[in-house]
Design an enzyme around this catalytic site. Structure first.
Site, short mmCIF file in Angstrom:
data_model
loop_
_atom_site.label_atom_id
_atom_site.label_comp_id
_atom_site.label_asym_id
_atom_site.label_seq_id
_atom_site.Cartn_x
_atom_site.Cartn_y
_atom_site.Cartn_z
N LYS A 135 0.84 -1.21 0.00
CA LYS A 135 0.00 0.00 0.00
C LYS A 135 0.87 1.25 0.00
CE LYS A 135 -4.13 -1.85 2.29
NZ LYS A 135 -5.03 -1.70 3.44
N LYS A 227 -4.90 -10.65 -6.24
CA LYS A 227 -6.06 -10.78 -5.36
C LYS A 227 -7.21 -9.85 -5.78
CE LYS A 227 -5.95 -8.65 -1.47
NZ LYS A 227 -5.80 -8.04 -0.16
N LYS A 230 -10.66 -4.24 -3.15
CA LYS A 230 -11.50 -3.03 -3.24
C LYS A 230 -10.72 -1.89 -3.85
CE LYS A 230 -13.60 -3.90 1.20
NZ LYS A 230 -13.06 -3.61 2.51
P1 TYM Z 1 -10.51 -5.87 4.49
O1 TYM Z 1 -11.69 -5.00 4.55
O2 TYM Z 1 -9.42 -5.57 3.52
O3 TYM Z 1 -10.95 -7.36 4.24
C1 TYM Z 1 -11.97 -7.96 5.01
C2 TYM Z 1 -11.87 -9.47 4.99
O4 TYM Z 1 -11.97 -9.96 3.64
C3 TYM Z 1 -10.87 -10.81 3.36
N1 TYM Z 1 -10.50 -10.65 1.95
C4 TYM Z 1 -10.42 -11.68 1.08
N2 TYM Z 1 -10.61 -12.99 1.23
C5 TYM Z 1 -10.46 -13.75 0.12
N3 TYM Z 1 -10.13 -13.26 -1.10
C6 TYM Z 1 -9.92 -11.95 -1.29
N4 TYM Z 1 -9.62 -11.48 -2.48
C7 TYM Z 1 -10.07 -11.08 -0.17
N5 TYM Z 1 -9.97 -9.74 0.01
C8 TYM Z 1 -10.24 -9.49 1.31
C9 TYM Z 1 -9.75 -10.33 4.28
O5 TYM Z 1 -8.78 -11.32 4.49
C10 TYM Z 1 -10.51 -9.98 5.52
O6 TYM Z 1 -10.75 -11.13 6.31
N6 TYM Z 1 -7.28 -5.87 8.13
C11 TYM Z 1 -8.60 -6.44 7.90
C12 TYM Z 1 -9.69 -5.74 8.70
C13 TYM Z 1 -9.53 -5.88 10.18
C14 TYM Z 1 -9.64 -7.06 10.94
C15 TYM Z 1 -9.47 -6.68 12.29
C16 TYM Z 1 -9.88 -8.40 10.59
C17 TYM Z 1 -9.28 -4.86 11.07
N7 TYM Z 1 -9.26 -5.34 12.33
C18 TYM Z 1 -9.51 -7.63 13.35
C19 TYM Z 1 -9.92 -9.33 11.64
C20 TYM Z 1 -9.74 -8.95 12.97
C21 TYM Z 1 -8.89 -6.43 6.41
O7 TYM Z 1 -8.22 -6.99 5.63
O8 TYM Z 1 -9.97 -5.80 5.97
#
Ligand code: TYM
Length: 364
Positions: A135, A227, A230
């Site tokens: 990022k 991957k 968003k």
């Molecule tokens: P975020 O919003 O980027 O993603 C949310 C969840 O979606 C999963 N994910 C995917 N899984 C499979 N294939 C993909 N292409 C894909 N893109 C996203 C992510 O692995 C995630 O589970 N950092 C975290 C948010 C967070 C969080 C936490 C998660 C903040 N605090 C505490 C667990 C516990 C995140 O990636 O958000």
């Protein structure tokens, strides 16, 4: 409408100290950032698994809005995206009678524990994080201290709830390892007191990642080697949970293919075939074997309409439920306010434990 929420469920735990849990039900915490529309990766990699866990786990699901401002954001969108993400949790099947659903910034303990953890986390642990490096490259000179600190805030999210398990997609594995290391090496090992037998009494619970094999890494529609995300500027690379049927069909029609006939799993030369066949299996509710047998000799021209149909059918009930929920803002507001209450009670108790362990003067 008043919203019945999960009763306050104490869960037994030998540790950490003071957790005060009395019934065995493993605790789960996870979250999604409200940065634009949620996509198939978020659903299949994370939220789908939350739904499966909520009946026999004590589940906490937050909308991580503080994480959403670690990259430049639009203030006029943040509240709306937060509500829409919470509504999607419910539309995907998270049940406020079973799970605690809340907004991260509504529970101030997240920011406070983050600060305490910041002060014991080595800077070079954060500089090693792959997501930060990826990022940061995109942000250039404008990269914020918040982006570097992102995983410490995530550790605070998890550790505040004494989470046993954290269901996430594959891309979060390194962040989970960091949360474990902070809890174990930087808090428990340094600050734990000892019981009468001389055994350390852990302060924070060390969580386990829960990453399911299928759906853990949904890939882009325009490049099977990266991957689904968003932040990809090409909207054709992802299917969002609220895309209308025609748009889904169009995106799948334009998805990258290869010149070979027949869909198959596991051929490293054919990442698009592997990804789209995997999506078909999950969305049509087929086993991987059944999907491979059904589509093994199909050309792309026959397979794509089948995948589009399965995707539209899988998302239709979720979309209908989402629109119903958005039409009743009071209900959603009540779910979030009751979620905040329950989450705050758990989070404050953990924060107090850490404050005491670190030696702060108690406020009276
Ligand atoms: P975020 O919003 O980027 O993603 C949310 C969840 O979606 C999963 N994910 C995917 N899984 C499979 N294939 C993909 N292409 C894909 N893109 C996203 C992510 O692995 C995630 O589970 N950092 C975290 C948010 C967070 C969080 C936490 C998660 C903040 N605090 C505490 C667990 C516990 C995140 O990636 O958000």
């Amino acid at each position: 409408m008043s919203v019945p929420v999960a009763s306050s469920v104490p869960v037994a735990s030998a540790s950490p100290a003071g957790a005060g849990r009395s019934i065995e039900r493993p605790r789960v915490l996870s979250g999604v950032q409200p940065t634009g529309a949620l996509h198939l990766g978020n659903w299949l990699g994370a939220i789908r698994n939350w739904v499966a866990l909520q009946s026999d786990h004590d589940t906490f699901f937050c909308v991580v809005d503080l994480h959403a401002i670690t990259v430049p954001h639009q203030p006029e969108r943040l509240a709306e995206d937060t509500l829409s993400t919470a509504a999607l949790y419910l539309a995907c099947g998270i049940d406020p009678q079973k799970a605690t659903i809340f907004v991260q910034s509504h529970v101030s303990a997240h920011s406070e524990l983050c600060w305490l953890l910041n002060c014991v986390t080595p800077l070079n642990w954060l500089e090693r994080m792959i997501q930060f490096k990826e990022k940061a490259v995109k942000q250039g000179a404008d990269v914020s201290a918040g982006l570097l600190d992102y995983p410490v805030l995530m550790a605070a999210d998890i550790l505040l709830y004494d989470a046993d398990r954290v269901p996430v997609g594959e891309d979060q594995k390194q962040h989970l390892e960091l949360a474990r290391d902070i809890a174990q090496q930087r808090i428990n090992a340094r600050f734990a007191s000892r019981d009468s037998a001389g055994q350390p009494i852990p302060i924070l619970k060390v969580p386990q990642p829960l990453i399911l094999k299928e759906g853990a890494r949904v890939m882009s529609l325009t490049d099977g080697r990266s991957k689904m995300s968003k932040s990809d500027p090409n909207e054709g690379s992802r299917i969002t949970l609220l895309d209308p049927a025609e748009l889904i069909t169009r995106k799948i029609k334009r998805a990258k293919t290869d010149p070979q006939m027949g869909l198959e799993f596991g051929n490293p030369e054919r990442p698009e075939a592997d990804n789209l066949l995997g999506l078909y299996a999950l969305l049509a509710g087929r086993s991987r074997e059944a999907a491979a047998a059904e589509c093994g000799s199909m050309g792309w021209g026959s397979f794509k309409p089948l995948l589009a149909e399965a995707t539209v059918a899988a998302l239709a009930p979720l979309q209908a439920r989402y629109h119903e929920l958005r039409a009743d803002p009071q209900h959603l507001g009540e779910v979030l306010s009751q979620g905040r209450e329950r989450a705050s009670a758990v989070a404050e108790a953990t924060l107090e434990r850490v404050r005491q362990a670190l030696g702060f003067l108690a406020s009276s």
